[in-house]
Design a protein around this motif. Structure first.
Motif: not given
Length: 191
Positions: A49-50, A57-59, A116-118, A123-124
């Motif tokens: 996620a990093a 938004w991971m928080s 929205g992770a590009g 993988p997510l």
């Protein structure tokens, strides 16, 4: 305890209730294993996620995880203080389904985050599909939990994979893995 086979017609309602109560006890006994699995999978999630474009938004996911664990252990403590409710099959079933739906919501939030992770999107989404499979495993002792929580957890990552222009082999693999996990969980529930 001498129980008749609950899946035959001659099983009484009391026998079926005893079996379901044992299923809920079995599901509750899996809680420490869920915590261990979470502890081992969280670093992999954080690392992946990093790399997301929307990593800030991971928080929000961490807040969801904290709320879920607090709610789980709060429910366990509440049931320990209220033995009258611990023996009530309907109440316990509702609490188990509610707890499972908290984790299904976390899977949905993870799938939404992945959209929205590009480059980290696929993988997510696959991690979200894996989290749905984990929901199948931890809800499989109780049939109502499995039949409600399982599909709710599986839908968001599969819809997310369908929405993208990703590799069709990955999409088909995720669908197959989730279908197989659900089938095996249903079989395990009947054992």
């Amino acid at each position: 305890m001498n129980l008749k086979d609950p899946w035959r017609e001659e099983a009484s309602a009391a026998d079926l209730a005893k079996v379901e109560m044992l299923a809920l006890d079995a599901q509750a006994s899996l809680l420490p294993y869920a915590l261990v699995l979470f502890a081992f999978s969280l670093p992999l999630f954080v690392w992946t996620a990093a790399m997301a474009q929307n990593a800030v938004w991971m928080s929000a996911l961490f807040i969801q995880f904290a709320v879920n664990w607090a709610a789980f252990y709060g429910l366990v403590e509440w049931l320990n203080r209220r033995p009258d409710l611990a023996g009530d099959l309907a109440t316990r079933t509702r609490l188990h389904v509610f707890g499972g739906l908290l984790w299904a919501a976390a899977v949905a939030q993870l799938a939404a985050f992945a959209l929205g992770a590009g480059p980290a999107r696929e993988p997510l989404l696959l991690m979200a599909a894996g989290a749905a499979v984990v929901c199948f495993f931890f809800t499989c002792p109780s049939l109502p939990s499995l039949l409600i929580v399982g599909p709710v957890a599986a839908a968001p990552p599969l819809i997310g994979l369908l929405m993208g222009r990703g590799d069709p082999i990955t999409l088909n693999g995720a669908w197959g893995a989730i279908a197989l996990a659900m089938a095996l969980s249903l079989i395990m529930n009947r054992v």
